[in-house]
Scaffold this motif. Structure first.
Motif, mmCIF file in Angstrom:
data_model
loop_
_atom_site.group_PDB
_atom_site.id
_atom_site.type_symbol
_atom_site.label_atom_id
_atom_site.label_comp_id
_atom_site.label_asym_id
_atom_site.label_seq_id
_atom_site.Cartn_x
_atom_site.Cartn_y
_atom_site.Cartn_z
ATOM 1 N N ARG A 104 -18.060 15.079 13.686
ATOM 2 C CA ARG A 104 -18.413 15.192 12.262
ATOM 3 C C ARG A 104 -19.682 16.021 12.089
ATOM 4 N N LYS A 105 -20.685 15.752 12.927
ATOM 5 C CA LYS A 105 -21.925 16.520 12.841
ATOM 6 C C LYS A 105 -21.666 18.004 13.086
ATOM 7 N N GLY A 106 -20.810 18.307 14.066
ATOM 8 C CA GLY A 106 -20.503 19.705 14.348
ATOM 9 C C GLY A 106 -19.837 20.397 13.175
ATOM 10 N N ILE A 107 -18.894 19.715 12.521
ATOM 11 C CA ILE A 107 -18.212 20.294 11.361
ATOM 12 C C ILE A 107 -19.194 20.537 10.219
ATOM 13 N N LEU A 108 -20.050 19.562 9.953
ATOM 14 C CA LEU A 108 -20.997 19.719 8.854
ATOM 15 C C LEU A 108 -22.050 20.780 9.171
ATOM 16 N N ASP A 109 -22.461 20.856 10.426
ATOM 17 C CA ASP A 109 -23.400 21.914 10.815
ATOM 18 C C ASP A 109 -22.768 23.293 10.623
ATOM 19 N N GLU A 110 -21.486 23.418 10.993
ATOM 20 C CA GLU A 110 -20.767 24.684 10.800
ATOM 21 C C GLU A 110 -20.688 25.032 9.318
ATOM 22 N N CYS A 111 -20.353 24.046 8.493
ATOM 23 C CA CYS A 111 -20.252 24.281 7.048
ATOM 24 C C CYS A 111 -21.600 24.686 6.461
ATOM 25 N N LYS A 112 -22.662 24.059 6.920
ATOM 26 C CA LYS A 112 -23.999 24.401 6.422
ATOM 27 C C LYS A 112 -24.352 25.837 6.785
ATOM 28 N N LEU A 113 -24.034 26.236 8.019
ATOM 29 C CA LEU A 113 -24.299 27.611 8.444
ATOM 30 C C LEU A 113 -23.499 28.597 7.595
ATOM 31 N N ILE A 114 -22.210 28.281 7.368
ATOM 32 C CA ILE A 114 -21.366 29.144 6.531
ATOM 33 C C ILE A 114 -21.987 29.316 5.148
ATOM 34 N N LEU A 115 -22.441 28.219 4.574
ATOM 35 C CA LEU A 115 -23.014 28.273 3.235
ATOM 36 C C LEU A 115 -24.309 29.090 3.217
ATOM 37 N N GLU A 116 -25.132 28.945 4.239
ATOM 38 C CA GLU A 116 -26.370 29.715 4.312
ATOM 39 C C GLU A 116 -26.070 31.215 4.349
ATOM 40 N N LYS A 117 -25.100 31.597 5.171
ATOM 41 C CA LYS A 117 -24.798 33.016 5.321
ATOM 42 C C LYS A 117 -24.017 33.544 4.121
ATOM 43 N N ALA A 118 -23.189 32.696 3.520
ATOM 44 C CA ALA A 118 -22.474 33.109 2.310
ATOM 45 C C ALA A 118 -23.440 33.371 1.170
ATOM 46 N N ASN A 119 -24.536 32.628 1.124
ATOM 47 C CA ASN A 119 -25.551 32.872 0.096
ATOM 48 C C ASN A 119 -26.228 34.215 0.306
ATOM 49 N N ILE A 120 -26.483 34.582 1.557
ATOM 50 C CA ILE A 120 -27.074 35.893 1.831
ATOM 51 C C ILE A 120 -26.124 36.999 1.377
ATOM 52 N N LEU A 121 -24.827 36.769 1.548
ATOM 53 C CA LEU A 121 -23.815 37.747 1.128
ATOM 54 C C LEU A 121 -23.587 37.746 -0.380
ATOM 55 N N ASN A 122 -24.226 36.797 -1.074
ATOM 56 C CA ASN A 122 -24.038 36.656 -2.516
ATOM 57 C C ASN A 122 -22.584 36.354 -2.863
ATOM 58 N N ALA A 123 -21.917 35.573 -1.989
ATOM 59 C CA ALA A 123 -20.535 35.167 -2.258
ATOM 60 C C ALA A 123 -20.484 34.291 -3.500
ATOM 61 N N ARG A 124 -19.372 34.343 -4.188
ATOM 62 C CA ARG A 124 -19.249 33.591 -5.445
ATOM 63 C C ARG A 124 -18.820 32.151 -5.210
ATOM 64 N N HIS A 125 -17.810 31.925 -4.352
ATOM 65 C CA HIS A 125 -17.343 30.566 -4.102
ATOM 66 C C HIS A 125 -16.674 30.452 -2.742
ATOM 67 N N ILE A 126 -16.516 29.210 -2.299
ATOM 68 C CA ILE A 126 -15.763 28.904 -1.088
ATOM 69 C C ILE A 126 -14.762 27.805 -1.427
ATOM 70 N N THR A 127 -13.521 28.024 -1.038
ATOM 71 C CA THR A 127 -12.474 27.025 -1.242
ATOM 72 C C THR A 127 -12.263 26.228 0.040
#
Length: 266
Positions: A80-103
């Protein structure tokens, strides 16, 4: 109307952006379940180059989270920790990309039935709590990214959590996948009712057809999906994503939906 396509077969982020531009889409949705789009090894400099490339072509970026082998019901602590850590990293990098949303897909959980009984004797309130906590984690770390839950393999447990989070005024939104609203040729009424009730929270629609021979993700107009039925869920806040591969058939699906919906702003 904002339209885009689901990038799976593109060779790179730049190719995916190029295809969106070439075929007249407004955005591209990169599939994070495909290894070439993993964000781990991209530096801030890499991300900024992709962001500027997309901006120069006036193409927005969105994402589909890893889903088929990743579950937001996952409860073994280290996994569970690994999945949430991965999701947090995705969100951090998606913000740098100025992504609009993630499904996201909510995923599945273990179910334990007894012989001769259709009843699931799992501890459903426990799994509701796990999903609730995991989605809350996403919402707490989303930055400017919209978090959307898709109607894929929904059940009462997932619907309960989605309703609870939206009713609590958290920034949770929905993605309506039109083909996944069917069980065979019949509408899944409980899922449909959820989207009727929370229509104002829809931020993306996944558009593709389904037929008996090949299943879902077929070109619009080649299957049994009643696209007219779903037109009422569209508004200016909803991004229309053609989940048809390859991109040439996503473009054809866009043309076909224009005719079905009788719109000229797709």
């Amino acid at each position: 109307m904002k339209t885009g396509y689901h990038a799976v077969y593109s060779n790179s982020f730049f190719d995916g952006i190029d295809d969106a531009y070439k075929y007249g889409f407004d955005f591209v949705q990169f599939e994070l379940g495909v290894s070439k789009f993993f964000l781990e090894n991209l530096t801030t400099s890499d991300l900024k180059k992709i962001k500027m490339y997309a901006k120069d072509k006036n193409i927005e970026i969105t994402f589909h989270s890893p889903g088929d082998n990743v579950s937001l019901f996952c409860d073994p602590p280290l996994i569970r920790k690994g999945i949430l850590d991965e999701c947090k990293l995705i969100l951090e990098k998606a913000n740098i990309l100025n992504a609009r949303h993630i499904t996201f897909h909510a995923g599945i959980y273990s179910q334990f039935k007894k012989s001769g009984d259709k009843q699931d004797y799992s501890n459903l309130s426990y799994y509701e709590d796990i999903l609730y906590e995991n989605i809350k984690f996403l919402l707490s770390n989303c930055g400017d990214i919209l978090i959307c839950v898709e109607n894929y393999l929904l059940n009462q447990t997932i619907r309960n959590v989605v309703k609870k989070l939206i009713d609590e005024k958290t920034p949770l939104f929905l993605t309506l996948d039109v083909a996944k609203m069917y069980n065979g040729i019949d509408i899944i009424q409980d899922d449909y009712n959820l989207f009727v009730e929370y229509k104002d929270y829809i931020r993306e629609m996944h558009i593709h057809d389904r037929n008996k021979e090949y299943g879902s993700h077929q070109t619009v107009g080649t299957g049994t999906v009643d696209f007219k039925l779903f037109q009422k869920f569209y508004n200016e806040k909803v991004y229309v994503n053609f989940e048809v591969r390859p991109v040439e058939l996503a473009s054809l699906s866009k043309d076909n939906l224009i005719k079905i919906w009788e719109r000229d702003d797709l």
